[in-house]
Design a protein around this motif. Structure first.
Motif, PDB file in Angstrom:
ATOM      1  N   UNK A 220       0.811  -1.226   0.000  1.00 57.09           N
ATOM      2  CA  UNK A 220       0.000   0.000   0.000  1.00 57.09           C
ATOM      3  C   UNK A 220       0.840   1.270   0.000  1.00 57.09           C
ATOM      4  N   UNK A 221       2.017   1.208   0.634  1.00 52.56           N
ATOM      5  CA  UNK A 221       2.792   2.432   0.827  1.00 52.56           C
ATOM      6  C   UNK A 221       4.200   2.360   0.251  1.00 52.56           C
ATOM      7  N   UNK A 222       4.580   1.213  -0.293  1.00 55.54           N
ATOM      8  CA  UNK A 222       5.906   1.089  -0.901  1.00 55.54           C
ATOM      9  C   UNK A 222       7.046   1.143   0.086  1.00 55.54           C
ATOM     10  N   UNK A 223       6.793   0.759   1.339  1.00 57.15           N
ATOM     11  CA  UNK A 223       7.816   0.800   2.383  1.00 57.15           C
ATOM     12  C   UNK A 223       8.278  -0.628   2.670  1.00 57.15           C
ATOM     13  N   UNK A 224       9.566  -0.871   2.545  1.00 59.62           N
ATOM     14  CA  UNK A 224      10.114  -2.201   2.811  1.00 59.62           C
ATOM     15  C   UNK A 224      11.330  -2.106   3.723  1.00 59.62           C
ATOM     16  N   UNK A 225      11.634  -3.214   4.383  1.00 59.58           N
ATOM     17  CA  UNK A 225      12.809  -3.253   5.264  1.00 59.58           C
ATOM     18  C   UNK A 225      14.080  -3.129   4.444  1.00 59.58           C
ATOM     19  N   UNK A 226      14.117  -3.763   3.301  1.00 58.99           N
ATOM     20  CA  UNK A 226      15.324  -3.718   2.457  1.00 58.99           C
ATOM     21  C   UNK A 226      15.619  -2.293   2.015  1.00 58.99           C
ATOM     22  N   UNK A 227      14.580  -1.575   1.620  1.00 60.82           N
ATOM     23  CA  UNK A 227      14.773  -0.179   1.196  1.00 60.82           C
ATOM     24  C   UNK A 227      15.218   0.685   2.374  1.00 60.82           C
ATOM     25  N   UNK A 228      14.689   0.407   3.572  1.00 63.14           N
ATOM     26  CA  UNK A 228      15.084   1.186   4.740  1.00 63.14           C
ATOM     27  C   UNK A 228      16.556   1.009   5.063  1.00 63.14           C
ATOM     28  N   UNK A 229      17.041  -0.212   4.889  1.00 63.99           N
ATOM     29  CA  UNK A 229      18.447  -0.506   5.185  1.00 63.99           C
ATOM     30  C   UNK A 229      19.359  -0.221   3.997  1.00 63.99           C
TER      31      UNK A 229
END
Length: 231
Positions: A220-229
């Motif tokens: 829904x929001x395009x937020x992932x753990x991989x992208x955060x790291x």
């Protein structure tokens, strides 16, 4: 003090409703079990059991929180590592505020300022101290209870660090508490199958909700753990 305040944080009301529903169902189920199997004789005993569980959860969370957040920040690549480190200041402040709030009453009694033998009418100074402590406790008690509730709901406002941290930390926390309950013999006197169902019920449902929340953040929001790291 205890709720996330980062302006660009994603706040999904559907996730919050599911979390509240799971919590209410779990509380009703545990209350039914405690009363049905005679572990708790009345509502006061149920409250004491729940407060004991909350105390254990807070202790485990206070120990787990700095380690888990430090691992998350260390796993991130620059420049996000420095960004997450700055964001961790407010969650750390929430943890410190709650620890101080819970420690102050014990500190007051431990230093001998207030004991069972204190004669409040011995001097005018003690009367003033009585009113001062009373006024302080009138503020401190609701602040502490509210802080406990909000800290458990928002996992010490770790969404201020990143949206993926609360579901990950909540999953880790609830499995730690389940292991602690298993080793200390929680719900002793309840049939083995029922006891296992209640000990494992919380971590399994929290894990399911956390995985669903992470999936919803991704889809829904395009937020992932991989992208955060930045991995």
């Amino acid at each position: 003090m205890f709720t996330p305040s980062r302006p660009d944080r994603v706040d999904d009301p559907v996730v919050k409703k599911v979390q509240v529903f799971r919590t209410v169902v779990g509380l009703v189920a545990v209350t039914w079990m405690l009363l049905s199997y005679g572990i708790a004789s009345d509502a006061d005993a149920v409250m004491n059991d729940r407060f004991g569980q909350i105390r254990t959860t807070l202790i485990v969370l206070a120990v787990t929180f700095p380690v888990a957040v430090a691992v998350f920040i260390a796993a991130a690549r620059p420049p996000n590592r420095r960004l997450f480190l700055r964001r961790a200041v407010k969650p750390a402040g929430a943890l410190l505020a709650l620890v101080v709030t819970l420690a102050v009453p014990r500190l007051i009694t431990g230093l001998g300022y207030v004991t069972e033998d204190t004669d409040w009418t011995a001097s005018a100074g003690r009367v003033v101290l009585l009113f001062a402590l009373g006024a302080f406790c009138l503020w401190l008690a609701p602040f502490g209870f509210y802080g406990i509730a909000q800290s458990l709901v928002h996992v010490f406002r770790t969404a201020d660090v990143h949206e993926t941290v609360p579901p990950l930390l909540a999953t880790l926390l609830v499995w730690e508490v389940a292991l602690f309950d298993a080793f200390r013999g929680a719900y002793d006197g309840v049939p083995f199958a029922v006891r296992m169902a209640f000990i494992l019920g919380a971590p399994l449902t929290v894990t399911a909700v956390a995985l669903w929340e992470l999936r919803r953040l991704r889809t829904r929001h395009g937020i992932t753990l991989r992208a955060a790291l930045l991995r």
